[in-house]
Design an enzyme around this catalytic site. Sequence first.
Site, PDB file in Angstrom:
ATOM      1  N   HIS A 184       4.347   2.750 -11.147  1.00  0.00           N
ATOM      2  CA  HIS A 184       3.002   3.330 -11.072  1.00  0.00           C
ATOM      3  C   HIS A 184       2.506   3.726 -12.459  1.00  0.00           C
ATOM      4  O   HIS A 184       1.332   3.519 -12.791  1.00  0.00           O
ATOM      5  CB  HIS A 184       2.982   4.540 -10.145  1.00  0.00           C
ATOM      6  CG  HIS A 184       3.362   4.219  -8.735  1.00  0.00           C
ATOM      7  ND1 HIS A 184       3.582   5.194  -7.783  1.00  0.00           N
ATOM      8  CD2 HIS A 184       3.573   3.028  -8.102  1.00  0.00           C
ATOM      9  CE1 HIS A 184       3.903   4.616  -6.639  1.00  0.00           C
ATOM     10  NE2 HIS A 184       3.908   3.306  -6.812  1.00  0.00           N
ATOM     11  N   HIS A 192      -2.467  -1.166  -3.165  1.00  0.00           N
ATOM     12  CA  HIS A 192      -1.277  -0.575  -3.785  1.00  0.00           C
ATOM     13  C   HIS A 192      -0.278  -1.655  -4.181  1.00  0.00           C
ATOM     14  O   HIS A 192       0.381  -1.541  -5.215  1.00  0.00           O
ATOM     15  CB  HIS A 192      -0.610   0.434  -2.860  1.00  0.00           C
ATOM     16  CG  HIS A 192       0.552   1.102  -3.517  1.00  0.00           C
ATOM     17  ND1 HIS A 192       0.411   2.165  -4.383  1.00  0.00           N
ATOM     18  CD2 HIS A 192       1.889   0.817  -3.501  1.00  0.00           C
ATOM     19  CE1 HIS A 192       1.599   2.520  -4.860  1.00  0.00           C
ATOM     20  NE2 HIS A 192       2.512   1.713  -4.333  1.00  0.00           N
ATOM     21  N   ASP A 226       1.297  -2.167  -7.855  1.00  0.00           N
ATOM     22  CA  ASP A 226       2.712  -2.387  -8.175  1.00  0.00           C
ATOM     23  C   ASP A 226       2.912  -3.644  -9.004  1.00  0.00           C
ATOM     24  O   ASP A 226       3.684  -3.661  -9.967  1.00  0.00           O
ATOM     25  CB  ASP A 226       3.539  -2.509  -6.885  1.00  0.00           C
ATOM     26  CG  ASP A 226       3.873  -1.165  -6.259  1.00  0.00           C
ATOM     27  OD1 ASP A 226       3.730  -0.125  -6.924  1.00  0.00           O
ATOM     28  OD2 ASP A 226       4.287  -1.166  -5.084  1.00  0.00           O
ATOM     29  N   HIS A 278       8.742  -5.707  -5.493  1.00  0.00           N
ATOM     30  CA  HIS A 278       9.301  -5.447  -6.817  1.00  0.00           C
ATOM     31  C   HIS A 278      10.294  -6.519  -7.248  1.00  0.00           C
ATOM     32  O   HIS A 278      10.359  -6.877  -8.425  1.00  0.00           O
ATOM     33  CB  HIS A 278       9.974  -4.075  -6.842  1.00  0.00           C
ATOM     34  CG  HIS A 278       9.018  -2.948  -6.622  1.00  0.00           C
ATOM     35  ND1 HIS A 278       7.957  -2.703  -7.470  1.00  0.00           N
ATOM     36  CD2 HIS A 278       8.940  -2.010  -5.641  1.00  0.00           C
ATOM     37  CE1 HIS A 278       7.284  -1.653  -7.018  1.00  0.00           C
ATOM     38  NE2 HIS A 278       7.852  -1.226  -5.917  1.00  0.00           N
TER      39      HIS A 278
END
Length: 308
Positions: free
Chosen positions: A79, A261, A265, A288
Amino acid sequence: MVERQKTLKRHYTFEGKGLHSGQKVRMTLKPAPENHGIRFLRTDLGHDAVIEAVADYVTYTQRGTTLEHGEVRISTLEHLMSAFYGMGVDNALVEVDNFEVPILDGSALPYVTAVLADGLQEQNALRNYFEVRETVHYKDEKTGSEITILPADGFSVDITVDFNSHVLGVQKVHYDSNTDYAVDIAPCRTFVFFHELEFLFRNNLIKGGDLENAIVIVEHPVPEEDLARMASLFNVDRVDRLPEGYLDNVRLHFPDECGRHKLLDLLGDFSLAGRRIKGHVIADKSGHRINTIVAGILREQILKTYNN
């Protein structure tokens, strides 16, 4: 148009707890010289405990991105890295007295609000870009996640988020130079499915999670005893499921906040390539792990190009 590198105008300090560790942490963002990039200093380990925020050091990507080099470890940095990217910060030193970046409200907004109130400091050196000349493609056959980067004059992203959820549906989000990161992306908070919560607690994750820093998706009506147990885990009196399929702890900033969001990321993870890129990113079901794998591919190409 000539673009120059930028850094912070002053120091900014944030205090909070790590999302997964639950440990208290104090973090200070500081200006840095030209061509410094983003680096983290673990002040609890000594003045030399520095790690560069690049994909070379990615070791763990479950529910967040972790970098490790020697004894220096930094977790859940995506973030903050996204905020740096979205604001246009090229150089900064991040001093932190624990191994996990504070989760704050689960978005990048606290960083953006603080820093952009002062603006950024322009530096003399030109901003570094890596132009994608040939298509980059990676697919995770196990999960179906897929990222393609096509050559382009600028940087843009088209991301598709699909968790096979009737609450979320399929969310598609676009990002380019016309997107207002501070308004459209930074406020978007992390999210989790209700059925995952107890598993995450049992596996020593989200110890720092609370009902103010995450969107909780509840696919189906939940028995009252399950809601009561969840309220107990989060130390609140009561939680309820809204008709829209979300826990009543927060209200959405955007109908597609979860998709936004995921884009937040991706920007943070991609910044670990070490240079801003020019290319069109098409991401499907990204997370991720695949984000940092592709950032690593870009990083290898960058090092090969500029070290020869």
